[in-house]
Scaffold this active site. Structure first.
Site, PDB file in Angstrom:
ATOM      1  N   ALA A  12       0.707  -1.108  -0.496  1.00 16.57           N
ATOM      2  CA  ALA A  12       0.139  -0.302  -0.343  1.00 16.57           C
ATOM      3  C   ALA A  12       0.941   1.235   0.439  1.00 16.57           C
ATOM      4  O   ALA A  12       1.971   1.007   0.574  1.00 16.57           O
ATOM      5  CB  ALA A  12      -1.088   0.414   1.130  1.00 16.57           C
ATOM      6  N   GLN A  64      -5.361  -6.987  -5.538  1.00 16.95           N
ATOM      7  CA  GLN A  64      -5.508  -7.844  -4.516  1.00 16.95           C
ATOM      8  C   GLN A  64      -6.326  -5.700  -3.331  1.00 16.95           C
ATOM      9  O   GLN A  64      -6.812  -5.362  -3.102  1.00 16.95           O
ATOM     10  CB  GLN A  64      -4.270  -7.403  -3.046  1.00 16.95           C
ATOM     11  CG  GLN A  64      -4.496  -8.106  -2.292  1.00 16.95           C
ATOM     12  CD  GLN A  64      -3.358  -8.083  -1.129  1.00 16.95           C
ATOM     13  OE1 GLN A  64      -3.208  -7.111  -0.530  1.00 16.95           O
ATOM     14  NE2 GLN A  64      -2.842  -9.244  -0.149  1.00 16.95           N
ATOM     15  N   CYS A  95      -2.914  -7.720   6.386  1.00 14.59           N
ATOM     16  CA  CYS A  95      -2.488  -6.253   6.879  1.00 14.59           C
ATOM     17  C   CYS A  95      -2.895  -6.141   7.938  1.00 14.59           C
ATOM     18  O   CYS A  95      -3.720  -6.866   9.114  1.00 14.59           O
ATOM     19  CB  CYS A  95      -3.660  -5.126   6.312  1.00 14.59           C
ATOM     20  SG  CYS A  95      -3.147  -4.148   6.576  1.00 14.59           S
ATOM     21  N   HIS A 162       3.567 -14.537   4.639  1.00 14.68           N
ATOM     22  CA  HIS A 162       4.179 -13.805   4.923  1.00 14.68           C
ATOM     23  C   HIS A 162       4.021 -14.636   6.772  1.00 14.68           C
ATOM     24  O   HIS A 162       3.778 -14.474   7.643  1.00 14.68           O
ATOM     25  CB  HIS A 162       3.578 -12.289   5.205  1.00 14.68           C
ATOM     26  CG  HIS A 162       4.258 -11.408   6.068  1.00 14.68           C
ATOM     27  ND1 HIS A 162       4.404  -9.480   6.849  1.00 14.68           N
ATOM     28  CD2 HIS A 162       5.578 -11.450   6.655  1.00 14.68           C
ATOM     29  CE1 HIS A 162       5.727  -9.745   6.684  1.00 14.68           C
ATOM     30  NE2 HIS A 162       6.216 -10.862   7.104  1.00 14.68           N
ATOM     31  N   ARG A 217      10.445  -5.085   1.423  1.00 19.92           N
ATOM     32  CA  ARG A 217      11.138  -4.182   1.716  1.00 19.92           C
ATOM     33  C   ARG A 217      12.037  -3.863   1.594  1.00 19.92           C
ATOM     34  O   ARG A 217      13.064  -3.107   0.864  1.00 19.92           O
ATOM     35  CB  ARG A 217      11.206  -3.964   3.041  1.00 19.92           C
ATOM     36  CG  ARG A 217       9.591  -3.467   4.432  1.00 19.92           C
ATOM     37  CD  ARG A 217       9.698  -3.462   5.111  1.00 19.92           C
ATOM     38  NE  ARG A 217      10.131  -4.855   5.386  1.00 19.92           N
ATOM     39  CZ  ARG A 217       9.998  -5.565   6.676  1.00 19.92           C
ATOM     40  NH1 ARG A 217      10.594  -4.554   7.656  1.00 19.92           N
ATOM     41  NH2 ARG A 217       9.923  -6.747   7.136  1.00 19.92           N
TER      42      ARG A 217
HETATM   43  C1  FMN Z   1       4.499  -0.497   3.334  1.00 18.45           C
HETATM   44  C2  FMN Z   1       4.648  -1.771   3.343  1.00 18.45           C
HETATM   45  C3  FMN Z   1       3.154  -1.768   2.283  1.00 18.45           C
HETATM   46  C4  FMN Z   1       2.312  -2.944   2.447  1.00 18.45           C
HETATM   47  N1  FMN Z   1       1.295  -3.092   1.834  1.00 18.45           N
HETATM   48  C5  FMN Z   1       0.913  -4.295   1.882  1.00 18.45           C
HETATM   49  C6  FMN Z   1      -0.291  -4.851   1.299  1.00 18.45           C
HETATM   50  O1  FMN Z   1      -1.352  -3.711   0.485  1.00 18.45           O
HETATM   51  N2  FMN Z   1      -1.206  -5.691   1.200  1.00 18.45           N
HETATM   52  C7  FMN Z   1      -0.570  -6.671   1.421  1.00 18.45           C
HETATM   53  O2  FMN Z   1      -0.828  -8.020   1.428  1.00 18.45           O
HETATM   54  N3  FMN Z   1       1.094  -6.710   1.872  1.00 18.45           N
HETATM   55  C8  FMN Z   1       1.225  -5.641   1.814  1.00 18.45           C
HETATM   56  N4  FMN Z   1       2.765  -5.573   2.778  1.00 18.45           N
HETATM   57  C9  FMN Z   1       3.493  -6.817   3.095  1.00 18.45           C
HETATM   58  C10 FMN Z   1       4.402  -7.450   1.835  1.00 18.45           C
HETATM   59  O3  FMN Z   1       3.884  -7.730   1.280  1.00 18.45           O
HETATM   60  C11 FMN Z   1       5.258  -8.348   2.577  1.00 18.45           C
HETATM   61  O4  FMN Z   1       4.769  -9.714   2.637  1.00 18.45           O
HETATM   62  C12 FMN Z   1       6.052  -7.876   3.928  1.00 18.45           C
HETATM   63  O5  FMN Z   1       6.618  -6.217   3.972  1.00 18.45           O
HETATM   64  C13 FMN Z   1       7.628  -8.509   4.339  1.00 18.45           C
HETATM   65  O6  FMN Z   1       8.264  -8.989   3.385  1.00 18.45           O
HETATM   66  P1  FMN Z   1       9.791  -8.517   3.851  1.00 18.45           P
HETATM   67  O7  FMN Z   1       9.859  -8.979   4.543  1.00 18.45           O
HETATM   68  O8  FMN Z   1      10.305  -9.104   2.622  1.00 18.45           O
HETATM   69  O9  FMN Z   1       9.604  -6.490   3.493  1.00 18.45           O
HETATM   70  C14 FMN Z   1       3.027  -4.290   2.923  1.00 18.45           C
HETATM   71  C15 FMN Z   1       4.451  -3.841   3.515  1.00 18.45           C
HETATM   72  C16 FMN Z   1       4.992  -2.751   3.577  1.00 18.45           C
HETATM   73  C17 FMN Z   1       6.562  -2.596   4.473  1.00 18.45           C
END
Ligand code: FMN
EC number: 1.3.1.-
Length: 307
Positions: A12, A64, A95, A162, A217
């Site tokens: 998001a 999504q 979320c 996740h 990230r």
């Molecule tokens: C700023 C931000 C926005 C995110 N928005 C969503 C989202 O809209 N839908 C979703 O399923 N996950 C969202 N996530 C989660 C990511 O898709 C991902 O699953 C999560 O960051 C774990 O991966 P990482 O540790 O490699 O960052 C968001 C994460 C961050 C940091």
């Protein structure tokens, strides 16, 4: 439908069309929209509808949706499909943010498994594959496996998991082993998410049985992550070898033209601040950068960074 294991996570406020198109160029083979409120779509929200409009060249793209129950998700999905002929639908059950969970949506759906399974069954009625993004559960592997099994029994075609619980939000380490355990229990059906910062992180999930991995990230910290993973893993990327600074400037130019200066400044500053973390003098440079008010000035500032 998808030709390659590097996928762009839904994020998001971040995965706007320019970011998605840029990541596609770097080697990502599937992108997600930002999460979209099914209620927002039902009530004609302009912002919700805008998020759904893909740019040319983005396919495959997965919309999504989030919402508190199956009926709302079904109504939202119908509107999404009128706006664009998506080939798959995804539900956000991951979320953790209170403004979403207090209404019963996002990760709060994991607390109501029967409603979560019902939502999948209702969406399957639209005749498209249904994917779900969820998290690992506080009770550990057995609980998460039961929930995931229930989603699959209800008809879900693919799960993005996740490896953090909802109460962890984005803190601490992701439980990659648990996600891999799920991938072994449900072969080919669990895409890995959590702590993907390098090609070896990607490989760990793939060797553990995940058919794909979500970049999140990691690409904020390293704008070239997808390209680096593609090259190191021997996947296809036609992107030329450039520096992270050049990549950030190219993305900034795209954001400026497509999404406008405000979004461009927000996103490029966020990515540059992430990339600067840990470099000498990062706090001072970050502060200076935050005061910049135009893309022209920010571009000059970024061009002088060593990241
Ligand atoms: C700023 C931000 C926005 C995110 N928005 C969503 C989202 O809209 N839908 C979703 O399923 N996950 C969202 N996530 C989660 C990511 O898709 C991902 O699953 C999560 O960051 C774990 O991966 P990482 O540790 O490699 O960052 C968001 C994460 C961050 C940091």
């Amino acid at each position: 439908m998808v030709d390659g294991p590097l996928w762009l996570a839904p994020m998001a406020g971040i995965t706007t069309p320019s970011v998605r198109l840029f990541q596609r160029r770097l080697g990502v083979s599937l992108v997600h929209t930002e999460m979209v409120s099914a209620f927002g779509l039902m009530y004609g929200g302009r912002k919700s509808a805008e998020i759904l409009v893909p740019a040319e060249g983005e396919e495959p793209i997965v919309p999504q949706l989030f919402g508190p129950h199956g009926d709302c998700l079904l109504a939202g999905a119908r509107i999404a499909l009128e706006a664009y002929p998506f080939k798959v639908l995804e539900v956000n059950m991951a979320c953790p943010m209170p403004k979403v969970t207090k209404k019963g949506a996002g990760a709060a759906m994991m607390d109501r498994p029967l409603e979560a399974f019902r939502a999948v069954r209702l969406l399957k009625g639209l005749g498209l594959p249904v994917w779900v993004k969820c998290r690992v559960m506080p009770g550990g592997f057995a609980d998460t496996a039961r929930f995931c099994g229930g989603l699959l029994d209800a008809g879900a075609d693919l799960l993005m998991v996740h490896g953090r619980t909802a109460s962890q939000r984005y803190e601490g380490k992701a439980d990659v082993e648990q996600v891999i355990g799920l991938a072994r229990s449900f072969p080919g059906l669990v895409v890995g998410s959590g702590d993907v910062f390098s090609a070896s992180d990607v490989l760990r999930y793939l060797e553990g049985g995940c058919p794909a991995v979500l970049l999140a990230r990691g690409f904020l910290r390293d704008p070239l992550l997808a390209w680096r993973c593609s090259t190191e893993l021997g996947l296809n990327s036609s992107y030329p070898a450039v520096s992270p600074v050049e990549a950030l400037v190219e993305l900034g130019d795209m954001l400026f033209v497509r999404e406008g200066e405000r979004t461009c400044l927000l996103l490029v500053k966020r990515m540059a601040a992430s990339a600067l973390r840990g470099h000498p003098g990062d706090a001072e440079r970050r502060n200076r950068m935050m005061g910049i008010k135009s893309w022209i000035e920010l571009k000059g500032f970024i061009a002088g960074l060593e990241i």
